[in-house]
Motif scaffolding. Structure first.
Motif, mmCIF file in Angstrom:
data_model
loop_
_atom_site.group_PDB
_atom_site.id
_atom_site.type_symbol
_atom_site.label_atom_id
_atom_site.label_comp_id
_atom_site.label_asym_id
_atom_site.label_seq_id
_atom_site.Cartn_x
_atom_site.Cartn_y
_atom_site.Cartn_z
ATOM 1 N N VAL A 57 0.846 -1.186 0.000
ATOM 2 C CA VAL A 57 0.000 0.000 0.000
ATOM 3 C C VAL A 57 0.885 1.241 0.000
ATOM 4 O O VAL A 57 1.816 1.343 0.811
ATOM 5 C CB VAL A 57 -0.927 0.016 1.243
ATOM 6 C CG1 VAL A 57 -1.759 1.291 1.286
ATOM 7 C CG2 VAL A 57 -1.828 -1.214 1.253
ATOM 8 N N GLY A 58 0.598 2.164 -0.914
ATOM 9 C CA GLY A 58 1.328 3.423 -0.948
ATOM 10 C C GLY A 58 1.002 4.253 0.278
ATOM 11 O O GLY A 58 -0.166 4.418 0.634
ATOM 12 N N LEU A 59 2.041 4.740 0.953
ATOM 13 C CA LEU A 59 1.870 5.560 2.151
ATOM 14 C C LEU A 59 2.271 6.994 1.825
ATOM 15 O O LEU A 59 3.448 7.269 1.563
ATOM 16 C CB LEU A 59 2.719 5.012 3.300
ATOM 17 C CG LEU A 59 2.461 5.627 4.671
ATOM 18 C CD1 LEU A 59 1.040 5.347 5.135
ATOM 19 C CD2 LEU A 59 3.462 5.081 5.683
ATOM 20 N N PRO A 60 1.295 7.906 1.832
ATOM 21 C CA PRO A 60 1.577 9.297 1.454
ATOM 22 C C PRO A 60 2.188 10.104 2.602
ATOM 23 O O PRO A 60 1.510 10.864 3.282
ATOM 24 C CB PRO A 60 0.192 9.828 1.078
ATOM 25 C CG PRO A 60 -0.745 9.048 1.947
ATOM 26 C CD PRO A 60 -0.119 7.684 2.105
ATOM 27 N N LYS A 61 3.475 9.915 2.808
ATOM 28 C CA LYS A 61 4.165 10.669 3.861
ATOM 29 C C LYS A 61 4.278 12.138 3.463
ATOM 30 O O LYS A 61 4.229 12.472 2.287
ATOM 31 C CB LYS A 61 5.574 10.114 4.088
ATOM 32 C CG LYS A 61 5.598 8.726 4.688
ATOM 33 C CD LYS A 61 7.023 8.293 4.910
ATOM 34 C CE LYS A 61 7.097 6.909 5.520
ATOM 35 N NZ LYS A 61 8.500 6.506 5.734
#
Length: 136
Positions: A57-61
């Motif tokens: 899952v892409g984690l939008p930091k």
């Protein structure tokens, strides 16, 4: 071993899939989000169809690397995925993937309307490919 990559947004979920060897990522589809139960049903269908063994899952930091409200929301959704599907789940830093996908589509002279339809799928592909490259 198939790995599924997800770009999770409020309105859509971009889905990408690795090849059998886990070397390359291909965009699969964009799920239009309605209710979480419906999202999970469609994701289950994709997981079964492709025999997925892992989810990324892409984690939008934030740009400074911290976790903001949007990333916290994604992490909560990922917990639901993990408990629902009982598959290993990893996060991949997705900073700038949507921007990169948009730039690539513009360079390919894709119309704005068409870009809107595929941007999330392409972002999921970039997230998954980054993960696969790092893993390999």
């Amino acid at each position: 071993m198939r790995i599924m990559g997800l770009d999770v947004g409020d309105k859509t979920i971009g889905v990408a899939m690795s090849d059998q060897l886990g070397w390359t990522a291909q965009g699969v589809e964009v799920i239009k989000r309605k209710k979480i139960e419906m999202d999970l049903v469609r994701l289950r269908e994709i997981i079964d169809e492709y025999q997925v063994e892992e989810i990324v899952v892409g984690l939008p930091k934030n740009m400074d690397g911290t976790i903001g409200p949007r990333a916290e929301k994604i992490m909560e959704f990922a917990e639901v995925l993990k408990s629902t599907f009982n598959l290993p789940l990893s996060f991949w830093d997705e900073r700038l993937t949507t921007i990169s996908a948009e730039k690539t589509l513009i360079e390919a002279d894709i119309s704005r309307k068409k870009r809107k339809q595929v941007i999330d799928k392409m972002a999921a592909m970039l997230i998954l490919q980054g993960y696969l490259d790092n893993k390999g």
